[in-house]
Design a protein around this motif. Structure first.
Motif, PDB file in Angstrom:
ATOM      1  N   TYR A 297       1.256   3.919  -2.927  1.00  4.34           N
ATOM      2  CA  TYR A 297       0.888   5.356  -3.056  1.00  4.34           C
ATOM      3  C   TYR A 297       2.132   6.276  -3.259  1.00  4.34           C
ATOM      4  O   TYR A 297       1.739   7.443  -4.016  1.00  4.34           O
TER       5      TYR A 297
ATOM      6  N   TRP B 270      -3.372   6.035   3.344  1.00  6.50           N
ATOM      7  CA  TRP B 270      -2.499   5.272   2.337  1.00  6.50           C
ATOM      8  C   TRP B 270      -3.284   4.721   1.064  1.00  6.50           C
ATOM      9  O   TRP B 270      -2.683   4.088   0.045  1.00  6.50           O
ATOM     10  N   ALA B 271      -4.553   4.837   1.110  1.00  5.81           N
ATOM     11  CA  ALA B 271      -5.679   4.400   0.103  1.00  5.81           C
ATOM     12  C   ALA B 271      -6.680   5.260  -0.201  1.00  5.81           C
ATOM     13  O   ALA B 271      -7.233   5.879   0.904  1.00  5.81           O
ATOM     14  N   ARG B 272      -7.204   5.140  -1.231  1.00  3.39           N
ATOM     15  CA  ARG B 272      -8.767   6.035  -1.553  1.00  3.39           C
ATOM     16  C   ARG B 272      -9.548   5.329  -0.780  1.00  3.39           C
ATOM     17  O   ARG B 272      -9.778   3.891  -0.941  1.00  3.39           O
ATOM     18  N   PRO B 273     -10.490   5.902  -0.248  1.00  8.05           N
ATOM     19  CA  PRO B 273     -11.730   4.994   0.561  1.00  8.05           C
ATOM     20  C   PRO B 273     -12.652   4.731  -0.439  1.00  8.05           C
ATOM     21  O   PRO B 273     -12.812   5.400  -1.515  1.00  8.05           O
TER      22      PRO B 273
ATOM     23  N   TYR C 290       0.853  -1.101  -0.122  1.00  9.36           N
ATOM     24  CA  TYR C 290      -0.169   0.106   0.123  1.00  9.36           C
ATOM     25  C   TYR C 290       0.786   1.222  -0.161  1.00  9.36           C
ATOM     26  O   TYR C 290       0.369   2.324  -0.840  1.00  9.36           O
TER      27      TYR C 290
ATOM     28  N   HIS D  66      -8.444  -3.011   3.334  1.00 14.37           N
ATOM     29  CA  HIS D  66      -8.515  -1.643   2.665  1.00 14.37           C
ATOM     30  C   HIS D  66      -9.060  -0.649   3.643  1.00 14.37           C
ATOM     31  O   HIS D  66      -8.626   0.662   3.649  1.00 14.37           O
ATOM     32  N   GLN D  67     -10.127  -1.012   4.262  1.00 13.73           N
ATOM     33  CA  GLN D  67     -10.916   0.002   5.159  1.00 13.73           C
ATOM     34  C   GLN D  67      -9.613   0.787   6.216  1.00 13.73           C
ATOM     35  O   GLN D  67      -9.613   1.896   6.247  1.00 13.73           O
TER      36      GLN D  67
ATOM     37  N   SER E  19      -6.998   2.729   4.408  1.00 15.11           N
ATOM     38  CA  SER E  19      -7.721   4.194   3.905  1.00 15.11           C
ATOM     39  C   SER E  19      -7.828   4.997   5.083  1.00 15.11           C
ATOM     40  O   SER E  19      -7.751   6.270   4.746  1.00 15.11           O
ATOM     41  N   GLU E  20      -7.970   4.489   6.086  1.00 20.72           N
ATOM     42  CA  GLU E  20      -8.074   5.418   7.334  1.00 20.72           C
ATOM     43  C   GLU E  20      -6.985   6.245   7.637  1.00 20.72           C
ATOM     44  O   GLU E  20      -6.951   7.342   8.095  1.00 20.72           O
TER      45      GLU E  20
END
Length: 369
Positions: free
Chosen positions: A280, A362-365, A276, A354-355, A358-359
């Motif tokens: 990014y 580091w990732a798109r929600p 991740y 992923h949830q 993303s918090e």
């Protein structure tokens, strides 16, 4: 299939003991962790602006003093086991293809060393994921020498098999071409142990995996084909069954102890998080040395310790808190327990993984979360 929904059931007792223990640990280390602005920050990377969540947790000392109080009233979120299509794919790479935001012309936009580093992370993730589902071989049996030799042999096999497209063959050869000349100054012993040819082939495979993982001209379908050709997509327990047949039943596949194997989950979770963070940073072109430095900076233990305590307090489910408590009972750090949780989710519930990631920014929600 509908995405998991977040439920607001309050279960404060599930993680209260973890909060109390976290408070005690941080108080004991207060004079070490609370003496500078960098220690008070819960940012996973101080040099980047990607961390969007948990901004209110700016001071680790203040978090420690209030941890036990907040845990008594903080809601715990329950995630339904149902996951969207594509998240339970056979390969299980993270994040999935439709979330990854691939880059066009990575061979020009990214240095060869960055592609090789990213591909080596893909290799490590898939090897750890595959070996966790077997009993016959531990993930810790691979030295750097053995790792390089296996990658080199896989590269030779792929080149001869005809399984690669013309462009993939070009990437493989380009990644292997005279790469030892750049590495011999700082990795002379590693090159000497495996030989120049094998070392170059290994770097070619890493570059190919990084290309298949990140380039917009490729896809997870191509990456799955390559990884399947290497042999890292066998069914869980297949190697155990083969060994049982070869030994005439002397080896018993049921010897695997029940429960979670934390010492193998932690490296898998670390590799998932590294994927991740690497993905990014690929969107912000850097030279290879700065890229690798920032990835390592994001994964420092003190950063993960602070982040894991905030995660326990703010959004951990009862099951996630219980798994982290099981890892912590060995006397290990909160960072170790957090990586164990990420490894468990990478195997069983990548949507929840992923949830969580993303918090941290580091990732798109995902939509609807």
């Amino acid at each position: 299939m509908d995405p998991p929904r977040i439920c607001g059931h309050v279960q404060p007792k599930a993680t209260a003991s973890l909060a109390v223990q976290a408070c005690r640990d941080l108080r004991q280390q207060r004079h070490q962790t609370c003496t500078g602005p960098s220690a008070r920050s819960l940012s996973m990377v101080s040099m980047t602006a990607g961390l969007l969540a948990w901004r209110q947790q700016r001071h680790a000392c203040r978090s420690a003093r209030r941890a036990s109080e907040v845990m008594q009233t903080a809601p715990l979120f329950e995630v339904e086991p149902a996951t969207p299509e594509g998240w339970s794919s056979k390969m299980g790479i993270v994040p999935p293809d439709d979330i990854r935001r691939r880059i066009r012309l990575t061979r020009g936009m990214l240095e060869r060393d960055i592609l090789a580093y990213l591909g080596d992370t893909v290799w490590e993730y898939m090897v750890l994921r595959h070996q966790y589902q077997q009993v016959v071989r531990s993930p810790f049996t691979e030295s750097q020498e053995v790792r390089t030799i296996r990658q080199g042999r896989a590269a030779v096999m792929l080149h001869r098999s005809g399984a690669l497209t013309g462009r993939e063959r070009e990437v493989l050869l380009e990644g292997a071409q005279k790469v030892w000349l750049q590495k011999v100054r700082w990795n002379f012993e590693g090159i000497r142990q495996v030989g120049i040819n094998m070392y170059c082939c290994a770097l070619g495979l890493r570059t190919l995996l990084g290309y298949a993982y990140m380039d917009a001209a490729s896809s997870d379908k191509d990456l799955t084909r390559i990884i399947n050709e290497i042999g890292l997509l066998q069914k869980p327990g297949m190697e155990d069954q083969m060994l049982a047949e070869i030994t005439g039943g002397i080896f018993d596949p049921s010897l695997r102890p029940p429960g979670n194997y934390f010492l193998a989950l932690a490296p898998l979770g670390h590799a998932a998080l590294r994927l991740y963070v690497s993905r990014y940073l690929c969107e912000r072109p850097l030279v290879a040395s700065e890229f690798i430095y920032r990835v390592k900076l994001a994964l420092r233990q003190e950063e993960l310790d602070a982040a894991s305590i905030a995660f326990l307090r703010d959004s951990a489910t009862a099951e996630e808190a219980s798994l982290m408590q099981g890892a912590r009972e060995r006397g290990d750090s909160y960072a170790f327990a957090f990586e164990c949780l990420l490894g468990h989710l990478a195997l069983n519930l990548p949507y929840r993984l992923h949830q969580i990631v993303s918090e941290f920014g580091w990732a798109r929600p995902l939509e609807g979360t």
